[in-house]
Enzyme design. Structure first.
Site, short mmCIF file in Angstrom:
data_model
loop_
_atom_site.label_atom_id
_atom_site.label_comp_id
_atom_site.label_asym_id
_atom_site.label_seq_id
_atom_site.Cartn_x
_atom_site.Cartn_y
_atom_site.Cartn_z
N THR A 175 0.86 -1.18 0.00
CA THR A 175 0.00 0.00 0.00
C THR A 175 0.89 1.23 0.00
O THR A 175 1.92 1.27 0.69
CB THR A 175 -0.89 0.08 1.24
OG1 THR A 175 -0.05 0.14 2.38
CG2 THR A 175 -1.81 -1.10 1.33
N GLU B 194 -6.03 -3.40 0.26
CA GLU B 194 -6.30 -4.46 1.24
C GLU B 194 -7.54 -5.28 0.91
O GLU B 194 -7.78 -6.33 1.49
CB GLU B 194 -6.51 -3.84 2.64
CG GLU B 194 -5.28 -3.26 3.29
CD GLU B 194 -5.00 -1.81 2.88
OE1 GLU B 194 -5.46 -1.39 1.79
OE2 GLU B 194 -4.33 -1.10 3.64
N LYS C 43 -11.67 19.44 11.49
CA LYS C 43 -12.35 19.56 12.78
C LYS C 43 -12.48 21.04 13.12
O LYS C 43 -11.53 21.69 13.49
CB LYS C 43 -11.52 18.83 13.84
CG LYS C 43 -12.27 18.73 15.12
CD LYS C 43 -11.69 17.69 16.04
CE LYS C 43 -12.72 17.39 17.10
NZ LYS C 43 -12.15 16.81 18.28
N TRP D 226 -17.45 18.36 12.51
CA TRP D 226 -16.59 17.86 11.44
C TRP D 226 -17.05 18.44 10.12
O TRP D 226 -18.25 18.46 9.84
CB TRP D 226 -16.70 16.33 11.35
CG TRP D 226 -16.20 15.62 12.55
CD1 TRP D 226 -16.97 15.07 13.54
CD2 TRP D 226 -14.84 15.34 12.90
NE1 TRP D 226 -16.16 14.48 14.48
CE2 TRP D 226 -14.85 14.62 14.11
CE3 TRP D 226 -13.62 15.63 12.31
CZ2 TRP D 226 -13.70 14.20 14.75
CZ3 TRP D 226 -12.46 15.20 12.93
CH2 TRP D 226 -12.51 14.49 14.14
P1 AMP Z 1 -5.44 2.32 -2.22
O1 AMP Z 1 -5.18 1.21 -1.30
O2 AMP Z 1 -4.22 3.06 -2.63
O3 AMP Z 1 -6.26 1.89 -3.39
O4 AMP Z 1 -6.31 3.41 -1.45
C1 AMP Z 1 -7.53 3.08 -0.85
C2 AMP Z 1 -8.21 4.33 -0.40
O5 AMP Z 1 -8.58 5.15 -1.50
C3 AMP Z 1 -9.52 4.10 0.32
O6 AMP Z 1 -9.35 3.74 1.67
C4 AMP Z 1 -10.21 5.44 0.16
O7 AMP Z 1 -9.74 6.38 1.12
C5 AMP Z 1 -9.76 5.88 -1.20
N1 AMP Z 1 -10.79 5.56 -2.19
C6 AMP Z 1 -10.87 4.51 -3.01
N2 AMP Z 1 -11.97 4.58 -3.78
C7 AMP Z 1 -12.63 5.71 -3.44
C8 AMP Z 1 -13.83 6.35 -3.87
N3 AMP Z 1 -14.58 5.86 -4.83
N4 AMP Z 1 -14.18 7.50 -3.26
C9 AMP Z 1 -13.43 8.04 -2.28
N5 AMP Z 1 -12.28 7.49 -1.85
C10 AMP Z 1 -11.88 6.34 -2.41
#
Ligand code: AMP
Length: 545
Positions: free
Chosen positions: A184, A329, A439, A444
């Site tokens: 990640t 994940e 915040k 929020w």
């Molecule tokens: P990654 O593991 O790099 O794919 O990042 C995952 C994170 O991307 C998630 O926990 C979200 O915070 C963000 N994310 C993924 N898809 C979306 C979406 N459709 N809208 C908003 N945030 C998203």
């Protein structure tokens, strides 16, 4: 009653062999680094993947060994996607856009034995190779052969395939063994390793293929823009191969013009990528004429799809956006925003609002919403809490990482760090990452809501909203905005526009216009960089302590 069914392992071998038998004539198209178009069939792909498995075995790759790839999206990467896991080894896709020290950490942490690299990424790997502790062989993918390199021992991909045996006896695999891994792109600390089992990737492919999910079929041409080094390109190479869809890969040709041309020329029906790409495409489609009438689904995920973009694609070009949410994940598919029959029959506003939400859980995964006190919250569209997820393609722990316990509950729930609400009909609507929420006093403020509202302005191209320290309110929102080329807009005009939809206490305290926004390695707005950049920013509303 037990033991009635055959204990049949769910592995990528099944997907591969099915494709080999059923879809030999379907096409795989790659626009290669440098721009040349490469075309071949599934038949070519399955034959070459077997040669590749033989070549890797000849180099000493054994079941369980990690083989890293440092590559863009193209047919050779697809061959690696199947040959490595199907021979029992582990496909480790390296995110080429990470910081060099992170790449070093990842290669050493995963103990990669072989590293396969695109010629165009050779300078990066050559620079870092002295820091890699476990790599025994480098394989270079190029069309030229005999590349000069400081890597040693180095092999040419095509020469290895030419010299290798043409069929491979796939070993019997346990569905729970690792097929692939990714790290990640965490914004703090070292990246965390995520290992996917064959079973997880198999079931994820099924989950993504069903009609109310991504809905991939043999009749589709799927344009896989999301990088193969980011959460397995959302699993799409596996899903597409499972159903026999034509596949189109852009390598690193990801300018709006490249994307529009590939959709047009290859008659893509589904395309998948992060919002920034499609914001760029939308702009391009407005400036130049293309025929994108083949496209029936534009999958958008990775960060929030701005409502204005969803509306634009739907109204101007008749292309529905399919908003999806997930994480590295979660393999990554968690939710998809298909419309319920009721919403499909509703007015345009209700439909757009639903599409702008991140969607409902795909079959196979469970969601829950948890408050600050650890208690589950109702799905009432109002209560805001952390989204938690579990299911057969959601990991239970990070790979060899002592930080794991903080992210997982005893009974397998992953704490996503995403905050949102869930509507009574089961759509999640994200409001923020926990760490991005603003915040203000006791309240929020959602940066995503503000960004959506700002990006609805016709002169705005992109916007990110971050918290800036405030002596009275703790934090207040600051909007950082990129205008469309050639457009102008004042702070007051933008704030007046926002007043139409945003409560006055949640309005940004200031607006900064910039040329471009910093992006992360996978193309999301980099809020951490922005927060640091504006940490000392003097808000006009802050008279000081
Ligand atoms: P990654 O593991 O790099 O794919 O990042 C995952 C994170 O991307 C998630 O926990 C979200 O915070 C963000 N994310 C993924 N898809 C979306 C979406 N459709 N809208 C908003 N945030 C998203």
């Amino acid at each position: 009653m037990q033991g009635l069914m055959m204990d049949y392992p769910l592995t990528l071998q099944h997907i591969f062999q099915r494709a080999e038998r059923l879809f030999p004539d379907r096409e795989i198209v790659s626009k290669m680094p440098g721009g040349a178009i490469h075309r071949y069939t599934y038949g070519d792909f399955t034959r070459r993947a077997q040669r590749l498995a033989n070549a890797l075995a000849d180099l000493g790759v054994r079941p369980g060994d990690r083989v890293a790839t440092c590559a863009w999206n193209h047919y050779r990467h697809l061959e690696l996607y199947f040959a490595i896991p199907c021979m029992g080894a582990v496909l480790h896709t390296l995110n080429v856009r990470l910081f060099p020290e992170q790449i070093t950490y990842i290669v050493n942490h995963a103990e990669d034995k072989v590293l396969v690299v695109d010629e165009s990424l050779l300078p990066l790997v050559q620079r870092l190779a002295p820091t890699f502790k476990s790599v025994q062989h480098y394989i270079i993918m190029s069309d030229r052969g005999d590349i000069e390199t400081t890597l040693a021992p180095a092999h040419d991909y095509e020469q290895l395939l030419d010299a290798a045996g043409s069929s491979f006896a796939w070993p019997r695999l346990d569905e729970n063994q690792a097929a692939g891994m990714c790290y990640t792109s965490g914004t703090t600390g070292n990246p965390k390793g995520v290992a996917y089992s064959h079973r997880a990737l198999f079931l994820h492919s099924m989950g993504s293929a069903v009609a109310d999910s991504v809905g991939a079929s043999e009749r589709d041409t799927i344009f896989i823009v999301v990088p193969m080094f980011h959460a397995n390109a959302w699993g799409l190479p596996f899903t597409s191969t499972m159903v026999g869809a034509q596949q189109v890969y852009p390598s690193n040709n990801m300018q709006p013009r490249d994307l529009a041309t590939l959709i047009q020329d290859e008659r893509a029906t589904i395309a998948a990528g992060v919002p920034t790409l499609w914001i760029g495409l939308f702009q391009e489609l407005q400036e130049r004429e293309y025929d994108i009438s083949s496209l029936h689904t534009l999958v958008v995920g990775g960060s929030a799809a701005p409502r204005a973009m969803i509306e634009g694609f739907e109204k101007r070009f008749g292309v529905p956006i399919l908003h999806a949410w997930g994480m590295t994940e979660t393999s990554p598919l968690g939710t998809v925003s298909r419309l319920t029959p009721k919403l499909a029959a509703a007015g345009v506003e209700a439909r757009l609002a639903a599409r702008a939400r991140q969607g409902r859980p795909v079959p196979g995964v469970e969601l829950r919403l948890v408050g600050d006190d650890g208690r589950e919250l109702p799905w009432d569209g109002q209560s805001m809490g952390e989204v938690q997820i579990r299911g057969p393609w959601v990991i239970r722990s990070y790979y060899n990482d002592e930080r794991s316990p903080a992210s997982f509950s005893e009974d397998g729930w992953l704490r996503t760090g995403d905050v949102g609400v869930i509507t009574p009909d089961g759509y999640i609507e994200l409001k923020d990452r926990t760490k991005d929420l603003i915040k203000s006093g006791g309240e929020w403020i959602s940066s995503m809501d503000l960004e959506n509202a700002i990006m609805a302005h016709s002169r705005v191209l992109e916007a990110a909203v971050v918290a800036v320290p405030h002596s009275k309110w703790q934090e207040r929102p600051l909007a950082v905005v990129v205008l469309r080329p050639g457009q102008s807009l004042t702070r007051e005009e933008l704030l007046d526009f926002l007043r139409l939809t945003i409560a006055s206490w949640a309005l940004p305290d200031d607006v900064v216009f910039v040329e471009s926004l910093p992006k992360t390695s996978v193309g999301k707005f980099d809020k951490k960089v922005l927060r640091n950049q504006f940490r000392e920013y003097q808000l006009p509303t802050d008279a000081g302590a």
